[in-house]
Design an enzyme around this catalytic site. Structure first.
Site, PDB file in Angstrom:
ATOM      1  N   LYS A 175       1.308   4.055  -3.005  1.00 32.00           N
ATOM      2  CA  LYS A 175       1.045   5.478  -2.771  1.00 32.00           C
ATOM      3  C   LYS A 175       2.266   6.332  -3.110  1.00 32.00           C
ATOM      4  CE  LYS A 175      -3.229   5.747  -1.166  1.00 32.00           C
ATOM      5  NZ  LYS A 175      -4.268   6.601  -1.785  1.00 32.00           N
ATOM      6  N   TYR A 188       0.840  -1.209   0.000  1.00 27.77           N
ATOM      7  CA  TYR A 188       0.000   0.000   0.000  1.00 27.77           C
ATOM      8  C   TYR A 188       0.871   1.254   0.000  1.00 27.77           C
ATOM      9  CZ  TYR A 188      -3.360   3.463   1.814  1.00 27.77           C
ATOM     10  OH  TYR A 188      -4.131   4.572   2.010  1.00 27.77           O
TER      11      TYR A 188
END
Length: 319
Positions: free
Chosen positions: A153, A149
């Site tokens: 990002k 994640y």
């Protein structure tokens, strides 16, 4: 002004859309169209100037529809979060990487057609930093995400910066800390226990916590995050300089301090209701945060909750 909000039916997205709906303006300009994009919607019907678009940002057709008519501001909140991204790499790749790229390419196409380069507010994460963290996090702390994640990002931040450099968007990536207090529904957030402790202790109910009392973290209330997202879209580009990624100002505190603040807001000591059963992985990810300073974000006008008790009040609406 046409505004698009991705992830509009999520925890932060619903609050942001509600704020835009109530204000009917942004940075002094009236909102004539508000497109809320998410995979599904539930609840109240939209306002007359609002369009609820059910679809995935990983679907080119959904993104193309969202950009009709031309878009002035994009709030890109949609993502596959931490724990879910770890367990379903392909889904997270398609949404967090592919979807972000599709949105940026749609903005680029609009700019290349002679339209406006949209303001593009990208909700990034403090998960882009390495673990263990240094003794203090500041604007020079290097990235080194320890989960897919955070890695996805970080790639998004780089793309937003590059598209801004080329004049295709006016990008602003803001790294969100923990946001309190999330509803009890399971969404894959490994940090959900922080919201649970505010909700349960705030109601006078016992809870078992996967960290030590002295473990420390960063967090902001949902209203603080919404305020900062709106500010990110409104602040003039010249005030940002060449920087396009900002770690948001947030509060640094121990979980024992949070328990005390919950008790202060509730008006009674709730410390006996907390049982501490540390889990090494959870504490490593969410309970080993050092002090944080954010001079670039402070100078650009971003703000935190001010105090831990104020965070609790804003997060729970009691007290």
């Amino acid at each position: 002004m046409h505004i698009v909000v991705t992830g509009a039916n999520g925890f932060v997205g619903q609050a942001l859309v509600a704020s835009l709906r109530e204000a009917r303006s942004l940075a002094g300009q009236p909102i004539t169209r508000l497109t809320a994009l998410d995979t599904a919607f539930a609840g109240a019907a939209p306002a007359e100037f609002e369009r609820q678009l059910a679809g995935s940002i990983a679907n080119p057709a959904s993104v193309a529809t969202a950009f009709e008519p031309p878009v002035d501001v994009v709030f890109h909140l949609a993502s596959i979060p931490g724990g879910t991204a770890e367990h379903n790499y392909e889904l997270a790749r398609d949404v967090n990487l592919g979807g972000t790229t599709l949105l940026l390419e749609a903005a680029r196409a609009q700019a290349l057609r002679g339209g406006r380069a949209p303001v593009f507010v990208f909700a990034s994460t403090i998960g882009i930093f390495a673990s263990p963290l240094p003794a203090q996090v500041d604007d020079d702390t290097p990235a080194g995400p320890g989960m897919s994640y955070g890695a996805q990002k970080l790639v998004g931040e780089i793309l937003v910066s590059d598209f801004s450099r080329r004049g295709w968007v006016d990008g602003r990536s803001v790294r969100l800390p923990g946001v309190l207090a999330r509803p009890p529904a399971r969404t894959g957030q490994m940090s959900a226990f922080m919201s649970d402790m505010i909700r349960e202790l705030g109601a006078g109910r016992p809870i078992t916590l996967p960290v030590r009392p002295e473990a420390s973290t960063w967090a902001s209330s949902l209203p603080s995050i919404v305020d900062n997202l709106l500010h990110a879209a409104s602040v003039p580009a010249e005030r940002l300089g060449t920087r396009r990624s900002f770690t948001l100002p947030t509060l640094h505190f121990s979980f024992a301090q949070l328990v005390a603040a919950i008790g202060a807001v509730r008006g009674e000591d709730v410390s006996a209701l907390a049982t501490w059963q540390p889990e090494a992985r959870i504490e490593a990810l969410f309970g080993s945060f050092p002090p944080i300073v954010t001079p670039a974000a402070d100078a650009a006008g971003f703000r935190n909750d001010g105090s831990l008790e104020n965070l609790v009040r804003r997060a729970t609406q009691f007290g």
